[in-house]
Scaffold this motif. Sequence first.
Motif, PDB file in Angstrom:
ATOM      1  N   LEU A  93       0.800  -1.219   0.098  1.00  0.00           N
ATOM      2  CA  LEU A  93      -0.232   0.034  -0.019  1.00  0.00           C
ATOM      3  C   LEU A  93       0.870   1.082   0.020  1.00  0.00           C
ATOM      4  N   LEU A  94       1.844   1.241   0.967  1.00  0.00           N
ATOM      5  CA  LEU A  94       2.851   2.618   0.958  1.00  0.00           C
ATOM      6  C   LEU A  94       3.487   2.596  -0.415  1.00  0.00           C
ATOM      7  N   ASP A  95       3.973   1.467  -1.089  1.00  0.00           N
ATOM      8  CA  ASP A  95       4.520   1.309  -2.553  1.00  0.00           C
ATOM      9  C   ASP A  95       3.574   1.965  -3.322  1.00  0.00           C
ATOM     10  N   ASN A  96       2.421   2.068  -3.387  1.00  0.00           N
ATOM     11  CA  ASN A  96       1.357   2.175  -4.348  1.00  0.00           C
ATOM     12  C   ASN A  96       1.183   3.868  -4.228  1.00  0.00           C
ATOM     13  N   SER A  97       1.608   4.489  -5.224  1.00  0.00           N
ATOM     14  CA  SER A  97       1.577   6.045  -5.282  1.00  0.00           C
ATOM     15  C   SER A  97       0.096   6.552  -5.382  1.00  0.00           C
ATOM     16  N   THR A  98      -0.446   5.947  -6.191  1.00  0.00           N
ATOM     17  CA  THR A  98      -1.853   6.199  -6.212  1.00  0.00           C
ATOM     18  C   THR A  98      -2.798   6.317  -5.059  1.00  0.00           C
ATOM     19  N   ILE A  99      -2.648   5.324  -4.286  1.00  0.00           N
ATOM     20  CA  ILE A  99      -3.319   5.482  -2.722  1.00  0.00           C
ATOM     21  C   ILE A  99      -2.617   6.519  -1.953  1.00  0.00           C
ATOM     22  N   THR A 100      -1.478   6.655  -1.818  1.00  0.00           N
ATOM     23  CA  THR A 100      -0.922   7.474  -0.873  1.00  0.00           C
ATOM     24  C   THR A 100      -1.244   9.000  -1.437  1.00  0.00           C
ATOM     25  N   ASP A 101      -1.177   9.105  -2.666  1.00  0.00           N
ATOM     26  CA  ASP A 101      -1.655  10.722  -3.328  1.00  0.00           C
ATOM     27  C   ASP A 101      -2.913  10.942  -3.067  1.00  0.00           C
ATOM     28  N   SER A 102      -3.810   9.699  -3.087  1.00  0.00           N
ATOM     29  CA  SER A 102      -5.255  10.044  -2.693  1.00  0.00           C
ATOM     30  C   SER A 102      -5.479  10.257  -1.199  1.00  0.00           C
ATOM     31  N   LEU A 103      -4.666   9.665  -0.467  1.00  0.00           N
ATOM     32  CA  LEU A 103      -4.915  10.071   0.909  1.00  0.00           C
ATOM     33  C   LEU A 103      -4.485  11.354   1.352  1.00  0.00           C
ATOM     34  N   SER A 254      -5.483  13.221  -9.323  1.00  0.00           N
ATOM     35  CA  SER A 254      -5.305  12.956  -7.890  1.00  0.00           C
ATOM     36  C   SER A 254      -6.486  12.908  -7.076  1.00  0.00           C
ATOM     37  N   PRO A 255      -7.179  11.831  -7.277  1.00  0.00           N
ATOM     38  CA  PRO A 255      -8.825  11.824  -6.534  1.00  0.00           C
ATOM     39  C   PRO A 255      -8.652  11.508  -5.179  1.00  0.00           C
ATOM     40  N   PRO A 256      -9.738  11.547  -4.468  1.00  0.00           N
ATOM     41  CA  PRO A 256      -9.672  11.349  -2.947  1.00  0.00           C
ATOM     42  C   PRO A 256      -9.475   9.823  -2.821  1.00  0.00           C
ATOM     43  N   ILE A 257      -9.581   9.269  -1.742  1.00  0.00           N
ATOM     44  CA  ILE A 257      -9.241   7.913  -1.629  1.00  0.00           C
ATOM     45  C   ILE A 257     -10.485   7.098  -1.784  1.00  0.00           C
ATOM     46  N   THR A 258     -11.708   7.649  -1.663  1.00  0.00           N
ATOM     47  CA  THR A 258     -13.017   6.701  -2.128  1.00  0.00           C
ATOM     48  C   THR A 258     -12.800   6.336  -3.532  1.00  0.00           C
ATOM     49  N   VAL A 259     -12.671   7.595  -4.343  1.00  0.00           N
ATOM     50  CA  VAL A 259     -12.434   7.447  -5.730  1.00  0.00           C
ATOM     51  C   VAL A 259     -11.279   6.552  -6.155  1.00  0.00           C
ATOM     52  N   ALA A 260     -10.262   6.588  -5.423  1.00  0.00           N
ATOM     53  CA  ALA A 260      -9.208   5.960  -5.942  1.00  0.00           C
ATOM     54  C   ALA A 260      -9.104   4.438  -5.695  1.00  0.00           C
ATOM     55  N   ILE A 272      -7.220  -7.715  -4.057  1.00  0.00           N
ATOM     56  CA  ILE A 272      -7.302  -7.316  -2.652  1.00  0.00           C
ATOM     57  C   ILE A 272      -6.444  -7.151  -1.611  1.00  0.00           C
ATOM     58  N   ASP A 273      -5.151  -7.185  -2.090  1.00  0.00           N
ATOM     59  CA  ASP A 273      -4.083  -7.334  -1.083  1.00  0.00           C
ATOM     60  C   ASP A 273      -3.775  -5.755  -0.820  1.00  0.00           C
ATOM     61  N   VAL A 274      -4.209  -4.846  -1.951  1.00  0.00           N
ATOM     62  CA  VAL A 274      -4.162  -3.643  -1.750  1.00  0.00           C
ATOM     63  C   VAL A 274      -5.314  -2.745  -1.293  1.00  0.00           C
ATOM     64  N   LEU A 275      -6.459  -3.488  -1.851  1.00  0.00           N
ATOM     65  CA  LEU A 275      -7.789  -2.827  -1.520  1.00  0.00           C
ATOM     66  C   LEU A 275      -8.102  -2.892   0.119  1.00  0.00           C
ATOM     67  N   ALA A 276      -7.661  -3.884   0.448  1.00  0.00           N
ATOM     68  CA  ALA A 276      -8.247  -4.190   1.862  1.00  0.00           C
ATOM     69  C   ALA A 276      -7.148  -3.253   2.858  1.00  0.00           C
ATOM     70  N   PRO A 277      -6.172  -3.401   2.831  1.00  0.00           N
ATOM     71  CA  PRO A 277      -5.485  -2.176   3.676  1.00  0.00           C
ATOM     72  C   PRO A 277      -5.959  -0.803   3.434  1.00  0.00           C
ATOM     73  N   GLY A 278      -6.198  -0.600   2.094  1.00  0.00           N
ATOM     74  CA  GLY A 278      -6.551   1.001   2.013  1.00  0.00           C
ATOM     75  C   GLY A 278      -7.673   1.215   2.514  1.00  0.00           C
ATOM     76  N   ALA A 279      -8.500   0.326   2.248  1.00  0.00           N
ATOM     77  CA  ALA A 279      -9.967   0.520   2.923  1.00  0.00           C
ATOM     78  C   ALA A 279     -10.065   0.663   4.499  1.00  0.00           C
ATOM     79  N   PHE A 280      -9.167  -0.230   5.009  1.00  0.00           N
ATOM     80  CA  PHE A 280      -9.095  -0.155   6.409  1.00  0.00           C
ATOM     81  C   PHE A 280      -8.479   1.329   6.858  1.00  0.00           C
TER      82      PHE A 280
END
Length: 307
Positions: A93-103, A254-260, A272-280
């Motif tokens: 999750l930390l390596d996924n720039s899309t999720i971190t930027d969205s946060l 650079s969308p918010p986390i819900t859209v990302a 799911i290995d990225v979606l689960a920690p991102g959703a949590f």
Amino acid sequence: MTAPTATAPPAGAGDAPDTGTAKGGRSLGARIAARAGGGVMRVVLILVALFWLMPTIGLLLSSLRSADKIAATGWWKVFTVPSELTFDNYQRLLDNSTITDSLFSTVMITVPSTVLVVVIGSLAGYAFAWMEFPGRDWWFLVVVGLLVVPVQVALIPVSKLFGAVGIFETTFGVIIFHTAFGLPFAIFLLRNFFAEIPRELLEAARLDGAGEIRLFTRVVMPLGGPAIASLGIFQFLWVWNDMLVALIFADSGSPPITVALQQQVRQFGNNIDVLAPGAFVSMVIPLAVFFAFQRQFVSGVMAGAVK
């Protein structure tokens, strides 16, 4: 004159059998029934709490399992094989720039939208409650009327307006939209709360030389702390969890986390290995804000109930 004589107790009164009457007029049976009822209520509340927390617990445990384990068995199997737990998903999750930027983008939208609604709503609520100006009641009726305007109705005209002024698909445009639609409820809530402050208290402060700014900052704001905290929590949760407005008005880069998270599902299907920690993670931050201000939130709710 003869002195009054003490009346002797009836025979056998001291040997009366114990009927179970306790101090305070409550019988032993009533006390046992009350304790049993309290125990049953505690068990019911614990079961309700566990049922309410079950999705969060399942999401947390799923975020700590590998993708193949998640696909093969349910999250409850982790209790039989605790060695399956791993933090590798969070590293991905930390390596996924899309999720971190969205946060980061979500924080940049949520914090200003909350602060603006609280500040402007407090100022307007005080003005409608205690300041005299032409058409005050009519303007307040307009604010109350705006409460019934649904967000869905305003999406198209507001998007055209934002496009004309050049703030469509920008973070600033999303902040303006959330602030505009959060203000009617904020003004309505805080105006009614501020109006319940005793007039004598404000008049005493004016006699001491306090002006409107001093009254607002030194008297009204401290007394309205619970209501302001409740409003801040509601606004923060609404903006953080919003997806409709973010999907239309936010920058697709650079969308918010819900859209990302939704885009992750559409692009990669079963990651799911990225979606689960991102959703949590997206769920934990609002929960932390709620529990940090829960005392003020409960105080505000109880104050509104008493009034």
